[in-house]
Design a protein around this motif. Structure first.
Motif, PDB file in Angstrom:
ATOM      1  N   ILE A 154      -0.723  -6.268   2.472  1.00 51.86           N
ATOM      2  CA  ILE A 154       0.452  -5.394   2.584  1.00 51.86           C
ATOM      3  C   ILE A 154       0.335  -4.531   3.847  1.00 51.86           C
ATOM      4  O   ILE A 154       1.274  -4.424   4.646  1.00 51.86           O
ATOM      5  CB  ILE A 154       0.588  -4.526   1.309  1.00 51.86           C
ATOM      6  CG1 ILE A 154       0.954  -5.424   0.105  1.00 51.86           C
ATOM      7  CG2 ILE A 154       1.618  -3.417   1.499  1.00 51.86           C
ATOM      8  CD1 ILE A 154       0.826  -4.753  -1.253  1.00 51.86           C
ATOM      9  N   TYR A 199       4.539  -2.634  -5.944  1.00 46.71           N
ATOM     10  CA  TYR A 199       3.161  -2.296  -6.314  1.00 46.71           C
ATOM     11  C   TYR A 199       2.859  -0.863  -5.833  1.00 46.71           C
ATOM     12  O   TYR A 199       3.092  -0.530  -4.668  1.00 46.71           O
ATOM     13  CB  TYR A 199       2.251  -3.330  -5.642  1.00 46.71           C
ATOM     14  CG  TYR A 199       0.782  -3.092  -5.772  1.00 46.71           C
ATOM     15  CD1 TYR A 199       0.166  -3.000  -7.013  1.00 46.71           C
ATOM     16  CD2 TYR A 199      -0.017  -2.986  -4.639  1.00 46.71           C
ATOM     17  CE1 TYR A 199      -1.206  -2.807  -7.120  1.00 46.71           C
ATOM     18  CE2 TYR A 199      -1.389  -2.805  -4.734  1.00 46.71           C
ATOM     19  CZ  TYR A 199      -1.976  -2.708  -5.982  1.00 46.71           C
ATOM     20  OH  TYR A 199      -3.319  -2.515  -6.079  1.00 46.71           O
ATOM     21  N   LEU A 204      -9.374 -10.907  -2.685  1.00 53.30           N
ATOM     22  CA  LEU A 204      -8.897 -11.528  -1.444  1.00 53.30           C
ATOM     23  C   LEU A 204      -7.378 -11.440  -1.400  1.00 53.30           C
ATOM     24  O   LEU A 204      -6.724 -11.279  -2.441  1.00 53.30           O
ATOM     25  CB  LEU A 204      -9.292 -13.016  -1.374  1.00 53.30           C
ATOM     26  CG  LEU A 204     -10.739 -13.353  -0.989  1.00 53.30           C
ATOM     27  CD1 LEU A 204     -10.970 -14.852  -1.150  1.00 53.30           C
ATOM     28  CD2 LEU A 204     -11.082 -12.914   0.421  1.00 53.30           C
ATOM     29  N   TRP A 206      -4.834  -8.058 -13.042  1.00 54.14           N
ATOM     30  CA  TRP A 206      -4.390  -9.127 -13.935  1.00 54.14           C
ATOM     31  C   TRP A 206      -4.610 -10.504 -13.316  1.00 54.14           C
ATOM     32  O   TRP A 206      -5.104 -10.625 -12.203  1.00 54.14           O
ATOM     33  CB  TRP A 206      -2.913  -8.905 -14.250  1.00 54.14           C
ATOM     34  CG  TRP A 206      -2.081  -8.557 -13.040  1.00 54.14           C
ATOM     35  CD1 TRP A 206      -2.006  -7.332 -12.428  1.00 54.14           C
ATOM     36  CD2 TRP A 206      -1.258  -9.435 -12.267  1.00 54.14           C
ATOM     37  NE1 TRP A 206      -1.165  -7.407 -11.342  1.00 54.14           N
ATOM     38  CE2 TRP A 206      -0.690  -8.684 -11.219  1.00 54.14           C
ATOM     39  CE3 TRP A 206      -0.928 -10.788 -12.378  1.00 54.14           C
ATOM     40  CZ2 TRP A 206       0.175  -9.242 -10.267  1.00 54.14           C
ATOM     41  CZ3 TRP A 206      -0.061 -11.347 -11.439  1.00 54.14           C
ATOM     42  CH2 TRP A 206       0.478 -10.569 -10.410  1.00 54.14           C
TER      43      TRP A 206
HETATM   44  C1  PLP Z   1       1.823  -7.200  -7.054  1.00 54.75           C
HETATM   45  C2  PLP Z   1       0.498  -6.835  -6.439  1.00 54.75           C
HETATM   46  N1  PLP Z   1       0.382  -6.878  -5.112  1.00 54.75           N
HETATM   47  C3  PLP Z   1      -0.768  -6.539  -4.511  1.00 54.75           C
HETATM   48  C4  PLP Z   1      -1.863  -6.121  -5.226  1.00 54.75           C
HETATM   49  C5  PLP Z   1      -3.113  -5.689  -4.509  1.00 54.75           C
HETATM   50  O1  PLP Z   1      -4.103  -6.652  -4.596  1.00 54.75           O
HETATM   51  P1  PLP Z   1      -5.644  -6.282  -4.412  1.00 54.75           P
HETATM   52  O2  PLP Z   1      -6.068  -5.631  -5.683  1.00 54.75           O
HETATM   53  O3  PLP Z   1      -6.284  -7.613  -4.145  1.00 54.75           O
HETATM   54  O4  PLP Z   1      -5.743  -5.363  -3.231  1.00 54.75           O
HETATM   55  C6  PLP Z   1      -1.783  -6.075  -6.621  1.00 54.75           C
HETATM   56  C7  PLP Z   1      -2.956  -5.640  -7.417  1.00 54.75           C
HETATM   57  O5  PLP Z   1      -2.853  -5.211  -8.536  1.00 54.75           O
HETATM   58  C8  PLP Z   1      -0.562  -6.420  -7.243  1.00 54.75           C
HETATM   59  O6  PLP Z   1      -0.420  -6.331  -8.574  1.00 54.75           O
END
Ligand code: PLP
Length: 387
Positions: free
Chosen positions: A86, A107, A214, A335
């Motif tokens: 992101i 998120y 990742l 999740w």
């Molecule tokens: C929809 C969504 N995008 C991005 C992320 C971020 O991922 P990460 O935990 O690998 O940084 C999450 C994590 O919960 C998520 O639910």
């Protein structure tokens, strides 16, 4: 030569030619060049050869290529997590004075970055109603550099009209990025629906076993490839080849896991919809979910996460008692693995909708559905008894 020299520069004795089904785990920072004239520092490993481990060893490149192939991307960058993916998109496309749009249902840490680091950098991020569709046109300004979408949205599960948003944004020359984690890059074809950049937290379904972190950023055309690639290099978003190796293994069973998770989550969601005390089940495949018709039109399936909204006779304390009483459903955030999870979301900023601590997100794992229902049933009883 002295044994100290031989320790550092041994003659390799192992025989080559090990033809295995597993992708080798290539570790390495320094890349060796044949001649001084060959020395380069370039992230374009796939096109030009290897220059530095920071931009990916063959293991990371193999993972990127396989995720990219599934998504129909021109190129996929593998990064340390979904949140890094992101950040990479924001920083590649926005600069001081830029305006970006993000759905209210995005998120949480995406919005947190917008309100924190991006604001400090002079990037203004405006939240919009995830169900806005073509109406996004009215929010686009001359300095809008990016429209984010996330479908379904985090926790509140709104399914967005991504094609309508893309059409409106593209008419004004604005690129659209999608957080495609829910669809694992396969249940929703981002590029066929007009998206320019699709990201995933590979941490969830691709990893699939809650043991790695990742992310991926997939681009569909050359202009975005270079902008994202240059930013990827400057941020130094290196990934561990060991994690990539686990993710490559996860990909091999992704199809089977998604099929089973879809069936189980649907069975549990439908069952919960019939239980007393539950006001709504927010599952994209159920008509009670905002944007359900869009899901039917655009998605080829549903996944393992959904939310339940308890009716307003219940106090926040009772909802917490429900989650605390669960035994098979563990309390946890990340999740997409094999274990069922539950979590209350007390503070959700969703203008026009009041969830007031009565919303619980569930992730259904690979346990037997009958056992999961029994667990939920005893927790529902415990909730009614709690005061
Ligand atoms: C929809 C969504 N995008 C991005 C992320 C971020 O991922 P990460 O935990 O690998 O940084 C999450 C994590 O919960 C998520 O639910």
């Amino acid at each position: 030569m002295h044994w100290r020299t031989r320790l550092v520069q041994p003659q390799t004795l192992a025989r080559g030619g090990f033809a295995s089904l597993a992708v080798p785990t290539h570790r390495g920072s320094t890349v060796l060049f044949e001649r001084q004239a060959d020395v380069a520092d370039d992230w374009r490993h796939r096109d030009k050869g290897y220059t530095y481990g920071l931009y990916g060893t063959p293991t990371a490149l193999e993972l990127g290529a396989r995720v990219g192939q599934l998504e129909g991307a021109l190129h996929t960058f593998v990064v340390p997590g979904g949140q890094a993916a992101i950040a990479l998109v924001y920083l590649a496309l926005c600069g001081a004075g830029s305006h970006a749009l993000v759905p209210h249902s995005a998120y949480g840490p995406n919005k947190e970055m917008a309100a924190g680091m991006l604001k400090r950098l002079g990037i203004e991020v405006e939240a919009y109603d995830p169900l806005i569709g073509a109406g996004i046109a009215a929010l686009i300004r001359p300095n809008t550099a990016l429209v984010w979408t996330e479908s379904p949205g985090s926790v509140t599960m709104e399914v967005q009209d991504v094609p309508a948003i893309c059409e409106a944004a593209h008419a004004r020359g604005v690129p659209v990025a999608l957080d495609n984690t829910y669809a694992a890059g396969v249940l929703f074809d981002a590029f066929a629906h007009g998206v320019d950049i699709s990201i995933q937290a590979l941490t969830k379904y691709v990893g699939g076993h809650s043991d790695l972190l990742l992310g991926s950023v997939s681009v569909r055309d050359a202009a975005y490839k270079d902008r994202v690639g240059d930013t990827f290099k400057q941020l130094g978003l290196a990934v561990s080849p060991d994690d990539c190796s686990l993710a490559l293994r996860g990909l091999q069973t992704l199809g089977l896991r998604l099929e089973r998770l879809e069936a189980s989550a649907l069975e549990i969601a439908r069952w919960l919809a019939g239980q007393p005390g539950i006001a709504t089940v927010l599952h994209p495949a159920l008509p009670s979910c905002p944007g359900h018709e869009t899901w039917k039109r655009d998605f080829s399936g549903s996944a393992s996460v959904f939310s339940v909204l308890f009716d307003d006779r219940h106090s926040a304390r009772q909802i917490e008692a429900f989650v605390d009483a669960l035994r098979l459903f563990k309390i946890g955030m990340s999740w997409g693995g094999v274990t069922s999870l539950a979590l209350v979301y007390p503070a959700l900023e969703r203008p026009g909708r009041d969830y007031a601590g009565r919303l619980v997100r569930l992730n259904v794992g690979l346990e037997e559905c009958a056992d999961l229902k029994a667990d939920l049933a005893q927790a529902l009883t415990a909730m009614e008894q709690a005061r």
